[in-house]
Design an enzyme around this catalytic site. Structure first.
Site, short mmCIF file in Angstrom:
data_model
loop_
_atom_site.label_atom_id
_atom_site.label_comp_id
_atom_site.label_asym_id
_atom_site.label_seq_id
_atom_site.Cartn_x
_atom_site.Cartn_y
_atom_site.Cartn_z
N HIS A 1 -3.80 -5.29 0.36
CA HIS A 1 -3.23 -5.76 1.86
C HIS A 1 -3.19 -7.25 2.10
CE1 HIS A 1 -2.59 -1.72 4.08
NE2 HIS A 1 -3.49 -1.16 2.95
N CYS B 1 0.78 -1.41 0.04
CA CYS B 1 0.08 -0.03 -0.13
C CYS B 1 0.84 1.24 -0.15
CB CYS B 1 -1.05 0.06 1.12
SG CYS B 1 -2.38 1.23 0.93
N GLU C 1 -1.64 -8.59 4.27
CA GLU C 1 -1.74 -8.88 5.70
C GLU C 1 -2.87 -8.56 6.34
OE1 GLU C 1 -0.78 -4.46 5.62
OE2 GLU C 1 -1.18 -6.15 4.17
#
Length: 258
Positions: free
Chosen positions: A233, A134, A235
């Site tokens: 993302h 990001c 994660e």
């Protein structure tokens, strides 16, 4: 600035490996201007998941928190690789933008940007692998002289609107024959997105590695070295674990093999 997110809140429960395959520098601003509790919750969760994934894959890490000035940003080059996590917007002055009133702008911290860009430059000079997520992907592009879309007007594919959750599932196409495509092993995937900015003009030496359905850049890389940035993302543990392990696994392997 009183910290909202504390280091102990993002530290994995799993102990660091006794004999790590690689030692990674993880750069993030745990706190940035305008951080509210809703976004702080995302910072806690995403950072913790990223660190947990590194440890699960056999790597150790050192957290470089740019909430406060780094004593020596160039020290990032001493690690086996650099992971750049998400956060606030990049100051427009870093990429030549003169816009002042950018819609939906948040978290701008020019000093943190400068620290991050110095860390990237040193790590790249040392020939270490770099993975940006990001904001991290955008920083990689800015480091290479690229630009950023200040605010995506047609945003419905990339983030939730007013009164809706910020993060949503986004369909992303991977560009064939790129390193990212090879790591992920698929032509397309569904990533978790919540962004109002994105890479615009590609920086020097970078190529498109992933793209959204509307043409917005979702991934970049340098075909000559291990440098990858993704706008979504991985994660976010509301997304596919297998995709996260593939991407982080490719990064850790590159860090381990030098």
């Amino acid at each position: 600035m009183t910290p909202v997110v504390r280091i102990e809140e993002v530290t994995p429960a799993r102990p660091l490996p006794e004999h790590p395959v690689a030692h990674v520098a993880v750069l993030v601003s745990l706190n940035f201007p305008g951080l509210d509790e809703q976004v702080a919750g995302l910072v806690r969760r995403f950072t913790r998941v990223a660190l947990e994934t590194l440890v699960r894959l056999g790597a150790s890490y050192t957290l470089l928190d740019t909430s406060t000035p780094l004593p020596d940003p160039e020290a990032a080059a001493r690690f086996d690789g650099l992971l750049l996590l998400g956060g606030g917007d990049i100051d427009g002055g870093c990429y030549g933008s003169s816009l002042i009133d950018v819609p939906h702008s948040y978290g701008v911290d020019a000093r943190a940007d400068r620290d991050a860009l110095r860390a990237i430059a040193a790590t790249e000079k040392a020939g270490r692998p770099i993975l940006g997520i990001c904001r991290g992907s955008q920083l990689l592009n800015v480091h290479r002289g690229g630009t950023i879309i200040p605010d995506i007007e047609e945003f419905t594919l990339h983030r939730g609107g007013e009164g809706r959750p910020v993060f949503l599932d986004e369909k992303i196409r991977l560009v064939p024959s790129t390193r990212l495509h090879g790591i992920m092993g698929v032509d397309s995937l569904v990533g978790r997105s919540g962004h109002h900015q994105a890479v615009d003009k590609l920086g020097s030496g970078l190529v498109l590695a992933a793209v959204a359905q509307d043409g917005i850049v979702e991934g970049i890389e340098d075909p000559e070295r291990w440098l990858i940035g993704v706008q979504w993302h991985p994660e976010d543990d509301d997304g596919p674990e297998a995709d996260r392990l593939r991407l982080f696994g490719g990064f850790v392997e590159a860090c381990a093999t030098g």
